[in-house]
Design an enzyme around this catalytic site. Structure first.
Site, PDB file in Angstrom:
ATOM      1  N   ASN A  10       0.880  -1.173   0.000  1.00  0.00           N
ATOM      2  CA  ASN A  10       0.000   0.000   0.000  1.00  0.00           C
ATOM      3  C   ASN A  10       0.913   1.217   0.000  1.00  0.00           C
ATOM      4  O   ASN A  10       1.520   1.539   1.019  1.00  0.00           O
ATOM      5  CB  ASN A  10      -0.884  -0.037   1.258  1.00  0.00           C
ATOM      6  CG  ASN A  10      -1.648   1.259   1.465  1.00  0.00           C
ATOM      7  OD1 ASN A  10      -1.753   2.086   0.549  1.00  0.00           O
ATOM      8  ND2 ASN A  10      -2.177   1.444   2.663  1.00  0.00           N
ATOM      9  N   LYS A  12       0.097   4.258  -0.226  1.00  0.00           N
ATOM     10  CA  LYS A  12      -0.509   5.471   0.370  1.00  0.00           C
ATOM     11  C   LYS A  12      -0.268   6.662  -0.570  1.00  0.00           C
ATOM     12  O   LYS A  12      -0.318   6.487  -1.782  1.00  0.00           O
ATOM     13  CB  LYS A  12       0.028   5.701   1.786  1.00  0.00           C
ATOM     14  CG  LYS A  12      -0.083   4.429   2.639  1.00  0.00           C
ATOM     15  CD  LYS A  12       0.159   4.641   4.099  1.00  0.00           C
ATOM     16  CE  LYS A  12      -0.029   3.326   4.844  1.00  0.00           C
ATOM     17  NZ  LYS A  12       0.087   3.455   6.282  1.00  0.00           N
ATOM     18  N   HIS A  97      -9.504   1.532   4.878  1.00  0.00           N
ATOM     19  CA  HIS A  97      -8.220   1.638   5.579  1.00  0.00           C
ATOM     20  C   HIS A  97      -8.399   2.580   6.776  1.00  0.00           C
ATOM     21  O   HIS A  97      -9.167   3.544   6.704  1.00  0.00           O
ATOM     22  CB  HIS A  97      -7.141   2.172   4.629  1.00  0.00           C
ATOM     23  CG  HIS A  97      -5.774   2.094   5.232  1.00  0.00           C
ATOM     24  ND1 HIS A  97      -5.319   3.029   6.134  1.00  0.00           N
ATOM     25  CD2 HIS A  97      -4.785   1.189   5.085  1.00  0.00           C
ATOM     26  CE1 HIS A  97      -4.095   2.684   6.512  1.00  0.00           C
ATOM     27  NE2 HIS A  97      -3.744   1.577   5.904  1.00  0.00           N
ATOM     28  N   GLU A  99      -6.700   4.905   7.896  1.00  0.00           N
ATOM     29  CA  GLU A  99      -6.440   6.327   7.620  1.00  0.00           C
ATOM     30  C   GLU A  99      -7.666   6.975   6.973  1.00  0.00           C
ATOM     31  O   GLU A  99      -7.949   8.151   7.193  1.00  0.00           O
ATOM     32  CB  GLU A  99      -5.187   6.462   6.731  1.00  0.00           C
ATOM     33  CG  GLU A  99      -3.925   6.189   7.559  1.00  0.00           C
ATOM     34  CD  GLU A  99      -2.764   5.614   6.785  1.00  0.00           C
ATOM     35  OE1 GLU A  99      -2.772   5.678   5.536  1.00  0.00           O
ATOM     36  OE2 GLU A  99      -1.840   5.086   7.433  1.00  0.00           O
ATOM     37  N   GLU A 166      -5.492  -4.834  10.639  1.00  0.00           N
ATOM     38  CA  GLU A 166      -4.433  -3.855  10.840  1.00  0.00           C
ATOM     39  C   GLU A 166      -4.670  -3.092  12.142  1.00  0.00           C
ATOM     40  O   GLU A 166      -5.403  -2.092  12.160  1.00  0.00           O
ATOM     41  CB  GLU A 166      -4.406  -2.859   9.676  1.00  0.00           C
ATOM     42  CG  GLU A 166      -4.115  -3.491   8.335  1.00  0.00           C
ATOM     43  CD  GLU A 166      -3.513  -2.483   7.369  1.00  0.00           C
ATOM     44  OE1 GLU A 166      -2.417  -2.749   6.859  1.00  0.00           O
ATOM     45  OE2 GLU A 166      -4.120  -1.426   7.140  1.00  0.00           O
ATOM     46  N   GLY A 172       2.686   2.045  10.787  1.00  0.00           N
ATOM     47  CA  GLY A 172       3.658   3.121  10.611  1.00  0.00           C
ATOM     48  C   GLY A 172       4.415   3.467  11.882  1.00  0.00           C
ATOM     49  O   GLY A 172       5.072   4.501  11.958  1.00  0.00           O
ATOM     50  N   SER A 205       3.515  -2.411  10.274  1.00  0.00           N
ATOM     51  CA  SER A 205       4.970  -2.521  10.463  1.00  0.00           C
ATOM     52  C   SER A 205       5.543  -3.875  10.029  1.00  0.00           C
ATOM     53  O   SER A 205       6.444  -4.407  10.686  1.00  0.00           O
ATOM     54  CB  SER A 205       5.350  -2.190  11.907  1.00  0.00           C
ATOM     55  OG  SER A 205       4.956  -0.868  12.225  1.00  0.00           O
TER      56      SER A 205
HETATM   57  P1  PGA Z   1       2.885   0.116   7.662  1.00  0.00           P
HETATM   58  O1  PGA Z   1       1.402   0.400   7.090  1.00  0.00           O
HETATM   59  O2  PGA Z   1       3.370  -1.162   7.017  1.00  0.00           O
HETATM   60  O3  PGA Z   1       3.685   1.320   7.244  1.00  0.00           O
HETATM   61  O4  PGA Z   1       2.762  -0.018   9.143  1.00  0.00           O
HETATM   62  C1  PGA Z   1       0.484  -0.636   6.883  1.00  0.00           C
HETATM   63  C2  PGA Z   1      -0.784  -0.092   6.290  1.00  0.00           C
HETATM   64  O5  PGA Z   1      -1.199   1.023   6.649  1.00  0.00           O
HETATM   65  O6  PGA Z   1      -1.416  -0.750   5.440  1.00  0.00           O
END
Ligand code: PGA
Length: 242
Positions: A10, A12, A97, A99, A166, A172, A205
């Site tokens: 992803n 983003k 997601h 976010e 998630e 992140g 992560s």
């Molecule tokens: P990350 O994000 O691997 O940077 O923790 C995962 C995601 O938001 O899908």
């Protein structure tokens, strides 16, 4: 076992078209020998879809988007429809997601509409669910996840569906959820489903150094990778896990 392994990146809001092309040149060369048992998906920004789609011809990477609207067309400034995505070769779309839920007002109801529209156009949605740190600390993890699954999946077919667990506190942050705990929560998700073959991913992560341990868990069928999908060597290291 019929569950498909799906390793998805992803991106983003990262990478211009030229950065995307540069990534692909490096990445494709590094996944030539990846075992056939896994599907590789790249969920890229809308402006990268067309160029990535062209560069994928003839190899095993599948194209994914990061969102999809429920209407076919209309006055919905800033949104994108499923047919706009499928026309450029998109196969998967991330839906809900955290976010989008946190910053853009996405709810289980809008998630549900997006899931149904994606499936109606032949896209495979990747439904994201996860709890916040406060919810986890308050012992609400299972209830939050079960509600997101139940409300999100009303009227949604389970044969063309991927789910990603998630935990928001692990996204992140560098703080991965213990793989045994991720496995346990994914088991809770699986208990809510009628189709035992739904691919359920872990996200948060994920990196080359923890992928093998994560994939060794019995309930975990793949990963959704943010930060570590931006560098070709890191994402290839994840795709090539043993
Ligand atoms: P990350 O994000 O691997 O940077 O923790 C995962 C995601 O938001 O899908």
């Amino acid at each position: 076992m019929m569950r498909k392994i799906i390793i998805a990146g992803n991106w983003k809001m990262y990478k211009t078209q030229s950065e995307a092309s540069e990534f692909l040149m490096e990445f494709i060369a590094q996944i030539d020998d990846a075992p056939e048992d896994r599907e590789v998906v790249l969920c890229v920004p809308f402006t990268d879809l067309a160029i990535v789609s062209k560069s994928l011809h003839g190899n095993r990477i599948r194209l994914g988007a990061q969102n999809v609207h429920w209407e076919e067309s209309g006055a919905f400034t800033g949104e994108i429809s499923a047919s706009m995505l499928t026309e450029v070769g998109v196969r998967y779309a991330i839906v809900g997601h955290s976010e989008r839920r946190q910053y853009f007002g996405e709810t289980d109801e809008t998630v549900n509409l997006r899931l149904k529209a994606a499936q109606a156009s032949g896209l495979i949605p990747i439904l994201c669910v996860g709890e916040t740190k406060q919810q986890r600390d308050a012992g609400q993890t299972e209830q939050i996840i079960i509600n997101q699954i139940k409300n999100g999946l009303i009227g949604v077919a389970q044969d063309k569906l991927v789910i990603a667990y998630e935990p928001i506190w692990a996204i992140g942050t560098g703080e991965t959820c213990e793989s045994a705990e991720a496995n346990r929560v994914i088991g809770v998700i699986r208990d809510q489903l009628t189709n035992p073959n739904v691919t359920i991913q872990y996200g948060g992560s994920v990196k080359p150094s923890n992928i093998s341990e994560i994939m060794a868990q019995s309930q975990i069928d793949g990963v959704l990778v943010g930060g570590a999908s931006l560098a070709a060597a890191d994402f290839a290291g994840i795709v090539n896990y043993q």
